[in-house]
Design a protein around this motif. Structure first.
Motif: not given
Length: 444
Positions: A355-361, A373-384
RNA sequence: GCAGCAGUAGCUCAGUUGGUUAGAGCACUAGUUUGUGGAACUAGGGGUCGGUGGUUCGAAUCCACCCUGCUGUACCA
């Protein structure tokens, strides 16, 4: 709009239907992928037939007025009764009859599909469930029957069961046919009720089953079941014949020989294997588990078999004058999955996103750069995916079982290094954004 | 279908000689900590006590019927 409590939709599910969650579905997918590999290996074609069939095509006669749904789910469409299929064998027989001239003979096909039964659900039994079915149509060669038992065993073992966990029980319908002839049991009702009683031997034991062969039996809830009223000497002959561990049944002897040639040993001759009453004509088989299965309350429950089948040489013939012997086997996949989930050593990997945490819109662009970058490396990931404070985001990541969070606030953006927090250990490290993917792969 | 048991908060359950406003733990929300989860503390939200009818001054509690669930049994092509 005024909401009236009485008009609120119900959140309850219809009797016998269930929601299935990720863990169960992933195990099911695992089982299915094993099935497909084994079926290719054994040379079976993949087939799909529709969920609905004309009611009479799948062996149900027109529903009567009192119980239009006896056993199956049906409705009337343009004056014709349709039913949801209750197994995959009847639709196969219909398919073979319809395509008789085109299909190869023998025809080996397998099918995976949901089937529906309109009856009372029991432990691990639902009114909607997934079935696997393999059949060989167009030959009387018992090698087909043996191959089906062996292929099912291979599937079970690939799924993680060992030889002590299951056994294939085999018998032949001809054994009981002969027995009834010898005992001069001719009435159809008596034959059916006797077969039903014999089918229960492994669950009830001989003493209780014999009551069902005779006058009747009271179960432990106090309910009484009428028996088939056989005479004592008839019951004795049946018991003596079926208790034998050896047999002169040609079917069984021949299949046994084939098993030996395959070096397959995980089977047992068991004359109390009866299976369906209507259409089996030769060898019959049943796959049983040897370990206890428990329900949500931890009680051991009567689980029954997870699959079975047999030879049905007349089923296709019902559609016309087609001489088409056949044999088949099925597994109840949801039941197998239910059982697999109870094996302590059985584990399935469930991927959860970083999970990529968000601080500021205003930093959305930077978050998306990292995410890409993460998804291109095939890593399951999301922005909160929600809104809220960091604490809330951490709680979310923890709850979904995320392996790590990435903190990329103003401090990090300035330095070009993100903070990577391992949620298992709690360790935090400062990582250049281009190295994130590699660092995450290390901790997965 | 038949039988036994059971239905109180999202979940697990307390709550009898019938008596104020129905409780606990977990979960949830907010805060202690406006950049840190899994621990702790504080506060808060949430229930037509399965439904309907009856007995009673008064029912979660007693009675009747119904509904739903679990387990067994029957049927299961």
């Amino acid at each position: 709009m005024v909401k009236d409590k009485k008009t609120k939709p119900s959140k309850e599910l219809p009797l016998g239907f269930v929601d299935r969650q990720e863990k169960e579905l992933l195990i099911r997918d695992f089982v299915i992928s094993n099935i497909k590999e084994v079926m290719i290996k054994y040379g079976f074609q993949y087939l799909e037939t529709p969920s609905f069939e004309y009611t009479d095509s799948i062996g149900k006669f027109l529903p009567d007025k009192d119980r239009p749904d006896a056993g199956v789910f049906s409705f009337k469409d343009e004056n014709k009764w349709l039913s949801l299929r209750y197994d995959l064998t009847a639709p196969l027989a219909r398919y073979v009859a319809k395509n008789y001239l085109e299909i190869p003979k023998p025809f080996k096909r397998y099918q995976l599909g949901t089937v529906w039964r309109n009856e009372k659900p029991g432990p691990g039994r639902f009114r909607e469930f997934l079935q696997f079915d393999a059949d060989c149509v167009g030959t009387k060669n018992l090698q087909s029957d043996a191959e089906l038992c062996i292929l099912v065993s291979e599937i079970l073992e690939r799924c993680g069961l060992n030889k002590n966990d299951y056994i294939v029980n085999i018998s032949s319908r001809k054994i009981t046919d002969k027995l009834f002839e010898k005992l001069k049991i001719n009435s159809k009702d008596q034959i059916l009720s006797t077969l039903r009683a014999l089918d229960k031997i492994d669950r009830l034991g001989w003493d209780e089953a014999k009551k069902l062969l005779g006058e009747g039996r009271k179960d432990k809830s106090g309910d009484y079941t009428k028996g088939s009223n056989l005479k004592k000497d008839q019951i004795k002959i049946i018991e003596d014949t079926l208790k034998g561990k050896t047999t002169d049944s040609e079917d069984v002897l021949e299949i046994t020989k084939i098993f030996e040639a395959y070096n397959f040993k995980n089977y047992k001759f068991d004359p109390s294997v009866i299976r369906g009453l209507e259409y089996y004509t030769g060898p019959i088989f049943e796959v049983n588990l040897n370990f206890d299965v428990k329900n949500a309350k931890g009680q051991t429950i009567q689980f029954g078999s997870i699959g079975g089948g047999g030879r049905y040489d007349n089923l296709v013939n019902n559609f016309g004058n087609l001489d088409c012997p056949a044999t088949g086997i099925s597994i109840g996949l949801d039941r197998l999955v239910f059982a697999l989930m109870q094996k302590k050593d059985f584990k399935i990997k469930i991927s959860r996103p970083v999970v990529i945490c968000t601080f500021d819109k205003l930093r959305t662009k930077e978050y998306i750069e990292i995410l890409t970058k993460l998804r291109n490396s095939n890593i399951s990931s999301e922005i909160y995916p929600g809104e809220g404070k960091l604490k809330k985001q951490m709680e979310y990541a923890n709850k979904i079982g995320s392996p790590a969070v990435i903190l990329y606030g103003d401090d990090e953006i300035k330095s070009g290094k993100a903070t990577l927090k391992n949620l298992k250990t709690g360790n935090e490290s400062s990582v250049k954004t281009e190295d994130l993917a590699n660092e995450i792969k290390k901790l997965l």
